[in-house]
Design an enzyme around this catalytic site. Sequence first.
Site: not given
Length: 291
Positions: A54, A98, A121
């Site tokens: 990422k 994460q 997200d």
Amino acid sequence: MTAATIDGRARAASLRAGIAVQVAAFAARVGRAPGLAVVLVGEDPASSVYVRAKGRATAEAGMRGAEHRLPADTPEAELLALVDRLNADPAIDGILVQLPLPPHIDAAQVTARIDPDKDVDGFHPVNAGRLATGLPGFVPCTPLGCLMLLRGVLGSLSGLEAVVVGRSNIVGKPMAQLLLAESCTVTVAHSRTRDLDAHLARVDIVVAAVGRANMIRGNQLKSGATVIDVGINRTEAGLVGDVDFASAAQVAGAITPVPGGVGPMTIACLLRNTLVSAARREGVPIDEAGL
Ligand code: NAP
């Protein structure tokens, strides 16, 4: 019949190229690049790989990446305080914590602490509600990428029959909402579904998001179906999906490979959501439909 292979790498590369052009225009106008903060707690090897990927993709798109690596024993209060700081930072447009988090941290509480308008997200309950009610928000990256691949193959999805196998909050449920919004007739299957074969045999679209290697085979599919395989399973034979590619490709009309299908789209959609967030926050118009 041999199915067309849906090239997720190529689709993701063109999406990223389009994003980079709009990022440059945004930065020239606003005087800063879109900023994405990625928070990793602990040293889960798969998570470390994802976070590195990422970071690389963020830089390649011309965005500013801020990586926060915290030790595995970080107290929950400390993580929440970092989220609060990132929420308040005007140079940060997207925040991603994460998952999975270590067991002593309540992941739902952390997700809910992120400002919904920086939740690139799309996991915050407010964004899940927006998706379910047709309001603008952020859609989780993996199902958004699947939808882009489906549109690329099929054009309009209106009236098509779809089965989503899996009902997680991050893939299955938002995928079902997206397909419903495209006017598909949607069935969501899961571990208690009684006759998965009967559903699979009927439908034009199958999205498999289970996490069981090669569980869906060609003889279960309708001829010509479009198959999106979200599964990532590590086996002795390497990475495989939830769909047995060799047999499914004999029956399907189009199918994503693993790797090289859905995976690359997930990161590209994270960049897309970050650009969209930056543009919304600064009131700068961008071509959202072209992304
Ligand atoms: P998850 O939270 O474990 O959910 C799995 C779902 O599959 C559950 O809803 C479960 O049903 C269902 N299921 C389990 N066994 C089944 C069976 N025999 N028949 C039908 N359904 C069954 O997994 P996830 O996070 O959604 O991820 C799914 C897969 O996608 C994993 O392999 C993951 O690694 C992969 N993934 C890939 C990407 C990417 O970027 N390519 C992103 C995210 C996830 P119940 O709800 O009844 O338990």
